[in-house]
Design a protein around this motif. Sequence first.
Motif, PDB file in Angstrom:
ATOM      1  N   LEU A 299       0.844  -1.196   0.000  1.00  0.00           N
ATOM      2  CA  LEU A 299       0.000   0.000   0.000  1.00  0.00           C
ATOM      3  C   LEU A 299       0.878   1.245   0.000  1.00  0.00           C
ATOM      4  N   MET A 300       0.653   2.104  -0.974  1.00  0.00           N
ATOM      5  CA  MET A 300       1.393   3.355  -1.080  1.00  0.00           C
ATOM      6  C   MET A 300       0.410   4.520  -0.992  1.00  0.00           C
ATOM      7  N   ILE A 301       0.632   5.410  -0.052  1.00  0.00           N
ATOM      8  CA  ILE A 301      -0.182   6.616   0.088  1.00  0.00           C
ATOM      9  C   ILE A 301       0.650   7.808  -0.382  1.00  0.00           C
ATOM     10  N   SER A 302       0.155   8.524  -1.380  1.00  0.00           N
ATOM     11  CA  SER A 302       0.888   9.668  -1.937  1.00  0.00           C
ATOM     12  C   SER A 302       0.212  10.974  -1.566  1.00  0.00           C
ATOM     13  N   GLY A 303       0.992  12.022  -1.503  1.00  0.00           N
ATOM     14  CA  GLY A 303       0.466  13.339  -1.182  1.00  0.00           C
ATOM     15  C   GLY A 303       0.751  13.746   0.241  1.00  0.00           C
ATOM     16  N   MET A 321       4.541   2.261   1.726  1.00  0.00           N
ATOM     17  CA  MET A 321       5.285   3.307   1.033  1.00  0.00           C
ATOM     18  C   MET A 321       4.597   4.648   1.251  1.00  0.00           C
ATOM     19  N   LEU A 322       5.403   5.662   1.518  1.00  0.00           N
ATOM     20  CA  LEU A 322       4.895   7.027   1.687  1.00  0.00           C
ATOM     21  C   LEU A 322       5.350   7.861   0.503  1.00  0.00           C
ATOM     22  N   GLY A 323       4.398   8.433  -0.236  1.00  0.00           N
ATOM     23  CA  GLY A 323       4.723   9.247  -1.394  1.00  0.00           C
ATOM     24  C   GLY A 323       4.740  10.724  -1.039  1.00  0.00           C
ATOM     25  N   LEU A 324       5.906  11.362  -1.124  1.00  0.00           N
ATOM     26  CA  LEU A 324       6.056  12.786  -0.821  1.00  0.00           C
ATOM     27  C   LEU A 324       6.132  13.559  -2.127  1.00  0.00           C
ATOM     28  N   VAL A 325       5.196  14.474  -2.331  1.00  0.00           N
ATOM     29  CA  VAL A 325       5.130  15.214  -3.591  1.00  0.00           C
ATOM     30  C   VAL A 325       5.996  16.461  -3.516  1.00  0.00           C
ATOM     31  N   PHE A 326       6.893  16.595  -4.483  1.00  0.00           N
ATOM     32  CA  PHE A 326       7.735  17.783  -4.616  1.00  0.00           C
ATOM     33  C   PHE A 326       7.381  18.452  -5.936  1.00  0.00           C
ATOM     34  N   ASP A 327       6.749  19.616  -5.841  1.00  0.00           N
ATOM     35  CA  ASP A 327       6.354  20.356  -7.047  1.00  0.00           C
ATOM     36  C   ASP A 327       7.046  21.705  -7.026  1.00  0.00           C
ATOM     37  N   ALA A 328       7.967  21.903  -7.951  1.00  0.00           N
ATOM     38  CA  ALA A 328       8.767  23.124  -7.967  1.00  0.00           C
ATOM     39  C   ALA A 328       7.921  24.365  -8.221  1.00  0.00           C
ATOM     40  N   GLN A 329       6.745  24.190  -8.822  1.00  0.00           N
ATOM     41  CA  GLN A 329       5.898  25.340  -9.141  1.00  0.00           C
ATOM     42  C   GLN A 329       4.801  25.573  -8.107  1.00  0.00           C
ATOM     43  N   ARG A 503      -2.962  -8.241 -10.957  1.00  0.00           N
ATOM     44  CA  ARG A 503      -2.268  -8.495  -9.691  1.00  0.00           C
ATOM     45  C   ARG A 503      -1.095  -7.537  -9.476  1.00  0.00           C
ATOM     46  N   PRO A 504      -1.345  -6.235  -9.333  1.00  0.00           N
ATOM     47  CA  PRO A 504      -0.240  -5.301  -9.088  1.00  0.00           C
ATOM     48  C   PRO A 504       0.474  -5.645  -7.795  1.00  0.00           C
ATOM     49  N   TRP A 505       1.783  -5.397  -7.745  1.00  0.00           N
ATOM     50  CA  TRP A 505       2.522  -5.700  -6.520  1.00  0.00           C
ATOM     51  C   TRP A 505       2.420  -4.544  -5.531  1.00  0.00           C
ATOM     52  N   ALA A 506       1.907  -3.386  -5.992  1.00  0.00           N
ATOM     53  CA  ALA A 506       1.660  -2.259  -5.091  1.00  0.00           C
ATOM     54  C   ALA A 506       0.530  -1.419  -5.671  1.00  0.00           C
ATOM     55  N   VAL A 507      -0.196  -0.735  -4.788  1.00  0.00           N
ATOM     56  CA  VAL A 507      -1.289   0.152  -5.199  1.00  0.00           C
ATOM     57  C   VAL A 507      -1.039   1.525  -4.600  1.00  0.00           C
ATOM     58  N   GLU A 508      -1.067   2.556  -5.454  1.00  0.00           N
ATOM     59  CA  GLU A 508      -0.896   3.937  -4.996  1.00  0.00           C
ATOM     60  C   GLU A 508      -2.260   4.595  -4.817  1.00  0.00           C
ATOM     61  N   ILE A 509      -2.492   5.141  -3.656  1.00  0.00           N
ATOM     62  CA  ILE A 509      -3.700   5.920  -3.383  1.00  0.00           C
ATOM     63  C   ILE A 509      -3.259   7.339  -3.070  1.00  0.00           C
ATOM     64  N   SER A 510      -3.726   8.283  -3.860  1.00  0.00           N
ATOM     65  CA  SER A 510      -3.268   9.667  -3.708  1.00  0.00           C
ATOM     66  C   SER A 510      -4.249  10.471  -2.866  1.00  0.00           C
ATOM     67  N   ILE A 511      -3.704  11.204  -1.879  1.00  0.00           N
ATOM     68  CA  ILE A 511      -4.529  12.110  -1.080  1.00  0.00           C
ATOM     69  C   ILE A 511      -4.165  13.558  -1.368  1.00  0.00           C
ATOM     70  N   GLU A 512      -3.402  13.776  -2.456  1.00  0.00           N
ATOM     71  CA  GLU A 512      -2.976  15.126  -2.799  1.00  0.00           C
ATOM     72  C   GLU A 512      -4.176  15.968  -3.198  1.00  0.00           C
ATOM     73  N   SER A 518      -7.147  12.810  -6.618  1.00  0.00           N
ATOM     74  CA  SER A 518      -7.428  12.922  -5.188  1.00  0.00           C
ATOM     75  C   SER A 518      -8.848  12.461  -4.897  1.00  0.00           C
ATOM     76  N   MET A 519      -9.086  12.085  -3.652  1.00  0.00           N
ATOM     77  CA  MET A 519     -10.384  11.525  -3.315  1.00  0.00           C
ATOM     78  C   MET A 519     -10.764  11.913  -1.895  1.00  0.00           C
ATOM     79  N   SER A 520     -12.020  11.678  -1.578  1.00  0.00           N
ATOM     80  CA  SER A 520     -12.503  11.988  -0.240  1.00  0.00           C
ATOM     81  C   SER A 520     -11.982  10.950   0.741  1.00  0.00           C
ATOM     82  N   PRO A 521     -11.978  11.311   2.056  1.00  0.00           N
ATOM     83  CA  PRO A 521     -11.517  10.345   3.066  1.00  0.00           C
ATOM     84  C   PRO A 521     -12.283   9.033   3.032  1.00  0.00           C
TER      85      PRO A 521
END
Length: 534
Positions: A299-303, A321-329, A503-512, A518-521
């Motif tokens: 399970l990967m949570i991004s944002g 996995m923890l997804g940290l978003v870096f957006d230069a803009q 059968r993905p070996w990981a799933v990313e769910i974005s809370i950005e 992005s999605m509701s809680p």
Amino acid sequence: MSTPTILEKIYAQRAKDVELAKSTPGTTPADIAALLASHLAPPLIPLVSRLARNPSTDGNTPSPSLMAEIKRASPSKGPIAPNANAAAQALTYALAGASVISVLTEPTWFLGSLLDLRLVRQAIDTLPDRPAVLRKEFILDEYQIAEARLHGADTILLIVAMLPVERLRALYTYSLSLGMEPLVEVNNATEMQTALDLGAKVIGVNNRNLHDFNVDMSTTSRLVDMVKDRDVILCSLSGISTPADVQLYQAQGVRAVLIGEALMRAPFPSTFIRELLNWPSPSSSSSPQDSDEHEKPLLMISGITIIEEAISFISEEGVDMLGLVFDAQNQNEDSIIDEPNDFARNLAIYRRSDPRYFAPRTFPPSSDPAPWFAAQKRNLLATAVRPLLVGIFRNHTLPEIIHTTAAVKLDLVVLDDSVPLGWIKHIPVPVIRRFRAGTDLRNAEIALPGLHSFVLLEQEKGKDLSAVVDVVGRGEAPGWPMPVILGGALTEESLKEALGTIRPWAVEISIEEGVEESMSPSEMQKLIKVVKRA
């Protein structure tokens, strides 16, 4: 006057070719020497140690190492595979487990070139534990050895039958001076003794007589006893096409086999190699990339933007996995970008707080020649301490990505497929490349091994999974089925379908916030439950 043999004809032509190259501006001996002195030749790997790592097929007797050859034609057979792409063929051989890739560079009878040699080296250069590259050539001058080194060869071939002993010794010594242990080729007992007197560490017995090109498969067997109890790697060359051939030589102590024509004619070289050498197939392998069909996806949570948020997901949801978003803009003042060292330090403390959960998985050792992407997954899961810290970069320069990766102590980096491929080899951690599932994935660089380590497929809103299934489904190409991370506009229904099909070996769910995915809680919790119940 006797009619010249085939070997004598080839020698005479190559002598003319070499003299022409040596007199051509830009490729004179002085030019080649200057280029070598400028350290433009790529790094080499030692032939002896690369051949010595033989996998075991029965837990006792080592399997012969494979020297896989790229050969478009030959004097005896004529055209074999005249339209073969040397780089693509080399990559197939490398991913199938070859220890050496032999590249025929003779142009008149074998339709090879130095360009083939250079492109083969480039094609496999970024692979971990890449095969050694052999320039298979009728070498009669030091010039050809210097050429080979400059174009990326790790070793060269010296043919005893073609060279006076003093010339052979001079060429052997020069090759060693460039760091290349040659493969010395013999065809009879007299030539074998010459090779042994030379001090050759790798000797190949050619079952084909180069004067008349007739093949006698017992040639190797007759010479085996001459190298017993010697520190010599004995190789069998030419005519090998069946598992019985390999088994016979293996029982006699032959430690490497060179396969050329049979491999070039094989419709599926990877399958042919496994069958020929009795290597385990992916479907029967005990390695984790093939035995984890029912393993829960990571399970990967991004944002994630702040350390408190990260710790909450770790403690409450057990994310991998923890997804940290870096957006230069679009930098948020509260983002971890402003205090990367504090974030990394706090996360490291939390990681150590529960070693039972965050310990790396352990897998039994495997000598299987794993496909590139499956091997990347295996290595990551076997060594990484979870939760993995993943940096998702947008609109950054390469120096910025490298700096942030080090400052935050990232485990992985996500880059869009628009980022130049040349960046990847400079990034010090494995790279995940993001592809949209609606693009023409078969023609994209999704399955390009040797650069990015993982693939993240973004599901598009309102689209079915047919495109994704087509890409990751089973096939004959090396590395299929591909281990992928699935993300994007997932719904509860589409995720359930994906877990049952691709059968993905990981799933990313974005809370950005502020992006399409992005999605509701409540939606997020539904997806997390689907992943946890898989």
